[in-house]
Design an enzyme around this catalytic site. Structure first.
Site, PDB file in Angstrom:
ATOM      1  N   CYS A  93       0.861  -1.299  -0.209  1.00  0.00           N
ATOM      2  CA  CYS A  93      -0.006  -0.011  -0.025  1.00  0.00           C
ATOM      3  C   CYS A  93       0.953   1.401  -0.042  1.00  0.00           C
ATOM      4  O   CYS A  93       0.276   2.332  -0.745  1.00  0.00           O
ATOM      5  CB  CYS A  93      -1.156  -0.252   1.030  1.00  0.00           C
ATOM      6  SG  CYS A  93      -0.291  -0.177   2.852  1.00  0.00           S
ATOM      7  N   ARG A 135      10.344  -9.765  -0.840  1.00  0.00           N
ATOM      8  CA  ARG A 135      11.133  -9.396   0.408  1.00  0.00           C
ATOM      9  C   ARG A 135      12.380 -10.589   0.333  1.00  0.00           C
ATOM     10  O   ARG A 135      12.039 -11.763   0.005  1.00  0.00           O
ATOM     11  CB  ARG A 135      10.241  -9.856   1.739  1.00  0.00           C
ATOM     12  CG  ARG A 135       8.951  -8.822   1.677  1.00  0.00           C
ATOM     13  CD  ARG A 135       8.044  -9.100   2.982  1.00  0.00           C
ATOM     14  NE  ARG A 135       7.025  -8.324   3.149  1.00  0.00           N
ATOM     15  CZ  ARG A 135       6.194  -8.546   4.119  1.00  0.00           C
ATOM     16  NH1 ARG A 135       6.362  -8.929   5.189  1.00  0.00           N
ATOM     17  NH2 ARG A 135       5.188  -7.462   4.004  1.00  0.00           N
ATOM     18  N   GLU A 167      13.807 -12.695   2.343  1.00  0.00           N
ATOM     19  CA  GLU A 167      13.405 -13.587   3.736  1.00  0.00           C
ATOM     20  C   GLU A 167      14.834 -14.311   4.013  1.00  0.00           C
ATOM     21  O   GLU A 167      14.622 -14.982   5.151  1.00  0.00           O
ATOM     22  CB  GLU A 167      12.149 -14.445   3.587  1.00  0.00           C
ATOM     23  CG  GLU A 167      10.896 -13.772   3.085  1.00  0.00           C
ATOM     24  CD  GLU A 167      10.147 -13.100   4.392  1.00  0.00           C
ATOM     25  OE1 GLU A 167      11.014 -13.284   5.399  1.00  0.00           O
ATOM     26  OE2 GLU A 167       9.197 -12.738   4.189  1.00  0.00           O
ATOM     27  N   ARG A 223       6.455 -19.205   2.974  1.00  0.00           N
ATOM     28  CA  ARG A 223       7.435 -18.017   3.108  1.00  0.00           C
ATOM     29  C   ARG A 223       8.138 -17.954   1.780  1.00  0.00           C
ATOM     30  O   ARG A 223       9.389 -18.606   1.654  1.00  0.00           O
ATOM     31  CB  ARG A 223       8.287 -18.087   4.313  1.00  0.00           C
ATOM     32  CG  ARG A 223       8.907 -16.744   4.757  1.00  0.00           C
ATOM     33  CD  ARG A 223       9.801 -16.771   5.976  1.00  0.00           C
ATOM     34  NE  ARG A 223       8.851 -16.880   6.918  1.00  0.00           N
ATOM     35  CZ  ARG A 223       7.777 -15.841   7.544  1.00  0.00           C
ATOM     36  NH1 ARG A 223       8.309 -14.797   7.075  1.00  0.00           N
ATOM     37  NH2 ARG A 223       7.194 -16.163   8.562  1.00  0.00           N
ATOM     38  N   GLU A 234      -4.244  -6.397  -1.834  1.00  0.00           N
ATOM     39  CA  GLU A 234      -4.165  -5.242  -0.859  1.00  0.00           C
ATOM     40  C   GLU A 234      -5.396  -4.554  -0.817  1.00  0.00           C
ATOM     41  O   GLU A 234      -5.758  -3.709  -1.804  1.00  0.00           O
ATOM     42  CB  GLU A 234      -2.806  -4.462  -1.069  1.00  0.00           C
ATOM     43  CG  GLU A 234      -2.583  -3.549  -0.023  1.00  0.00           C
ATOM     44  CD  GLU A 234      -1.963  -3.854   1.253  1.00  0.00           C
ATOM     45  OE1 GLU A 234      -1.665  -5.169   1.417  1.00  0.00           O
ATOM     46  OE2 GLU A 234      -1.855  -3.133   2.022  1.00  0.00           O
ATOM     47  N   ASP A 240      -4.101  -9.921  12.990  1.00  0.00           N
ATOM     48  CA  ASP A 240      -3.593 -11.152  12.204  1.00  0.00           C
ATOM     49  C   ASP A 240      -4.372 -12.241  12.338  1.00  0.00           C
ATOM     50  O   ASP A 240      -5.133 -12.632  13.245  1.00  0.00           O
ATOM     51  CB  ASP A 240      -1.957 -11.585  12.842  1.00  0.00           C
ATOM     52  CG  ASP A 240      -0.968 -10.862  12.383  1.00  0.00           C
ATOM     53  OD1 ASP A 240      -1.082  -9.807  11.656  1.00  0.00           O
ATOM     54  OD2 ASP A 240       0.315 -11.371  12.788  1.00  0.00           O
ATOM     55  N   GLU A 269       0.239 -17.069   9.917  1.00  0.00           N
ATOM     56  CA  GLU A 269      -0.359 -15.808   9.708  1.00  0.00           C
ATOM     57  C   GLU A 269      -0.586 -15.894   8.027  1.00  0.00           C
ATOM     58  O   GLU A 269       0.201 -15.856   7.070  1.00  0.00           O
ATOM     59  CB  GLU A 269       0.529 -14.560  10.044  1.00  0.00           C
ATOM     60  CG  GLU A 269      -0.039 -13.262   9.456  1.00  0.00           C
ATOM     61  CD  GLU A 269       0.745 -12.112   9.454  1.00  0.00           C
ATOM     62  OE1 GLU A 269       1.814 -12.124  10.248  1.00  0.00           O
ATOM     63  OE2 GLU A 269       0.726 -11.079   8.810  1.00  0.00           O
ATOM     64  N   ASN A 282      -3.846 -10.244   7.240  1.00  0.00           N
ATOM     65  CA  ASN A 282      -4.008  -9.234   8.363  1.00  0.00           C
ATOM     66  C   ASN A 282      -4.797  -8.134   7.825  1.00  0.00           C
ATOM     67  O   ASN A 282      -5.202  -7.946   6.865  1.00  0.00           O
ATOM     68  CB  ASN A 282      -2.825  -8.568   8.894  1.00  0.00           C
ATOM     69  CG  ASN A 282      -1.772  -7.816   8.048  1.00  0.00           C
ATOM     70  OD1 ASN A 282      -2.383  -7.241   7.089  1.00  0.00           O
ATOM     71  ND2 ASN A 282      -0.606  -8.164   8.285  1.00  0.00           N
ATOM     72  N   CYS A 286      -5.755  -0.893   6.123  1.00  0.00           N
ATOM     73  CA  CYS A 286      -5.145  -1.619   4.995  1.00  0.00           C
ATOM     74  C   CYS A 286      -5.426  -3.269   5.481  1.00  0.00           C
ATOM     75  O   CYS A 286      -5.342  -3.602   6.685  1.00  0.00           O
ATOM     76  CB  CYS A 286      -4.023  -1.489   4.559  1.00  0.00           C
ATOM     77  SG  CYS A 286      -2.654  -1.863   5.194  1.00  0.00           S
ATOM     78  N   ARG A 324      -0.585 -17.980   1.156  1.00  0.00           N
ATOM     79  CA  ARG A 324      -0.778 -18.316   2.614  1.00  0.00           C
ATOM     80  C   ARG A 324      -2.106 -19.071   2.665  1.00  0.00           C
ATOM     81  O   ARG A 324      -2.265 -20.034   3.353  1.00  0.00           O
ATOM     82  CB  ARG A 324      -0.554 -17.225   3.346  1.00  0.00           C
ATOM     83  CG  ARG A 324       0.944 -16.581   3.624  1.00  0.00           C
ATOM     84  CD  ARG A 324       1.685 -17.142   4.651  1.00  0.00           C
ATOM     85  NE  ARG A 324       3.228 -16.776   4.627  1.00  0.00           N
ATOM     86  CZ  ARG A 324       3.402 -15.770   5.532  1.00  0.00           C
ATOM     87  NH1 ARG A 324       2.940 -15.493   6.388  1.00  0.00           N
ATOM     88  NH2 ARG A 324       4.725 -15.546   5.507  1.00  0.00           N
TER      89      ARG A 324
END
Ligand code: ATP
Ligand code: ZN
Ligand code: MG
Length: 499
Positions: free
Chosen positions: A302, A332, A334, A343, A351, A416, A429, A432, A458, A465
């Site tokens: 966002c 990301r 990770e 992950r 979003e 979450d 998770e 969220n 947001c 996931r």
């Protein structure tokens, strides 16, 4: 707090024959401006050497010595310019010493850029800085250095503390149809394929499941609540992350973006030729040919929407703003944490973003939670729970452990959504939802028509996931899938077989 600065001021001419002492005495008043009487910055010694004034300035909590120095510079410029035709040139500091008392006693040493030495004695801290140019002094780095010392010492007490986490709601237990690791099992049957580090290709079956999730979110949440689709950039430049707060802490997780130094083909000829001969990409030579990073790949999805609203006044008739983006991936780094599709380094999210006054943002957050409940309970029939956690925008600034502990005040912050994974007997998770408070409107200078503070919220729906969650609980055989989901997904594409 005690401050000491040894500085010089350069002049255009020799100061011989000018009574500097008298002028400095007259500057007393301006060095005290804004402070209680006798408490401002003080000149404790001075000396003239040709066209240079060497000066030592001291102060306590009122008027920093470098502020005093610039006030003095202006004062001297005024007094010497007209009468003696002497101009003030630059100024610089040769030594800055700061003594302060910290709120907590440090547990170990800290290092700070620009600071040559930090000495601790109990809660007392002395900072020594040398050779400071005018820009350093003018931009008030000193105060930010002091805050950073306090922050770092404070963090020594926080470090190792888990993020705040408290389960607020839990679904009923569900029958599980699978006890294996979904990523491994799906890979065996070519539903997904691991590519390089943390990146996956989703074949037709996995894609159809993820697209069905997307359409469920659209039909059950976005459409009824009136959200409109937007396209948010996926390359994020530094100006965005400075305003969103991510620039404070994100560096170890960013996939950086570097443009070429030039698109002139001649300057790439070496690299092109090298590849043609060796069949190897000359990475080191490429490094020489690219610019410093202009930013990084989308991280929280966002923040790069906000420049759309930046420095604007949103008309009341346009509130609440309700939009969503599903136009690309987030990335990301990770590192060691990557695991299957749970992950990954490159992932897909819907979003959802909304902007309104305070009550409106909370109300929309609650409506969204209700829609999610319906999706997870009635359509996907998941075993899942909601937890109140450190707000995502705080954890991404490196602030852990923080969240509203009073249950009645849980308004601004993050929930979450966690699913139970039978194969690992742990909670994951999978998305969220947050009321981000005034953080974004403030950071990007977004105002309301009435002048009342705007808030925003947001929610990031992580499709990888969701897929892990669904397969982990329901397995890979459609006969075990909930009927409402089966109705929506219809017939599955055929599995692709390799010989
Ligand atoms: P985690 O604690 O699992 O690392 P996070 O707190 O970093 O997650 P957020 O920054 O809150 O995650 O991102 C919101 C959502 O984005 C998550 O709920 C999840 O669905 C998704 N997400 C974040 N990181 C990843 C990842 N590495 N792989 C897949 N999905 C991710
Ligand atoms: Zn967000
Ligand atoms: Mg994370």
């Amino acid at each position: 707090m005690k401050f000491y600065l040894k500085a010089i001021i350069n002049f255009s001419k020799d100061l011989e024959g000018i009574d500097i002492g008298k002028i400095l005495k007259d500057s007393k008043e301006i060095l005290e401006k804004g402070a209680p009487k006798g408490k401002g910055a003080k000149i404790i010694s001075w000396k003239v050497e040709n066209n240079i004034l060497l000066i030592e300035i001291e102060s306590s909590k009122w008027v920093r010595p470098h502020d005093g120095l610039f006030r003095l510079k202006n004062f001297l410029s005024d007094k010497l310019g007209k009468k003696y035709k002497v101009g003030v040139r630059g100024t610089s500091g040769s030594l800055y010493m700061i003594t302060l008392t910290l709120p907590k006693e440090p547990k170990e040493e800290v290092t700070i850029p620009f600071v040559r030495e930090i000495k601790f004695k109990g809660k007392k801290c002395t900072l020594i800085l040398e050779n400071l140019d005018e820009e350093f002094l003018r931009k008030n780095y000193i105060d930010r250095i002091i805050s950073l010392v306090e922050e770092k010492v404070n963090n020594q007490y926080y470090r190792g503390k888990e993020e705040f986490h408290e389960v607020m709601w839990q679904s009923k237990p569900r029958k599980h149809f699978f006890d294996k690791d979904p990523s491994q099992e799906m890979e065996k049957r070519n539903w997904v394929k691991h590519r390089g580090r943390g990146q996956w290709i989703f074949g037709p079956i996995a894609t159809k499941i993820m697209k069905t999730f997307e359409s469920i979110v659209y039909d059950e949440l976005l459409k009824p609540l009136g959200f409109q689709e937007v396209i948010i950039p996926k390359a994020v430049t530094w100006d965005v992350w400075t305003k969103s707060g991510h620039a404070k802490n994100l560096y170890p997780e960013i996939y950086y973006i570097c443009p070429p130094k030039t698109r002139n083909k001649e300057e790439w000829e070496n690299i092109i030729d090298f590849y043609k001969i060796t069949n190897e990409v000359p990475i080191d030579a490429i490094k020489e040919n690219i610019k410093s990073p202009i930013g990084g790949m989308s991280y929280a999805q966002c923040p790069p929407l906000w420049p759309y609203f930046q420095n604007k006044v949103i008309a009341d008739e346009s509130l609440p703003i309700k939009v969503f983006d599903r136009s690309g991936t987030s990335m990301r780094y990770e590192s060691g944490g990557i695991h299957g599709i749970e992950r990954v380094d490159e992932f897909h999210r819907i979003e959802i973003v909304w902007i309104d006054y305070h009550e409106g943002v909370t109300k929309i957050r609650d409506e969204i939670v209700e829609c999610y409940k319906k999706i997870f309970n009635d359509i996907l029939e998941l075993e899942w729970r909601m937890s109140w956690v450190t707000p995502w925008f705080m954890s991404q600034e490196g602030l852990t452990g923080l969240a509203e502990k009073d249950k009645n005040k849980r308004d601004v912050g993050t929930i979450d959504f966690e699913s139970f994974l039978p194969y690992s007997k742990s909670w994951l998770e999978f998305q969220n939802v947050s009321n981000n408070g005034d953080k974004y409107p403030k950071g990007f200078g977004v105002k309301s028509q009435t002048g009342k503070q705007l808030y925003s919220g947001c929610s990031g729906v992580g499709l990888e996931r969701w897929l892990v969650t669904f397969i982990a609980q329901k397995g890979m055989e459609p006969k075990n899938w909930p009927s409402k989901f089966k109705e929506r997904i219809g017939e599955l594409p055929k599995e692709i077989k390799f010989l």
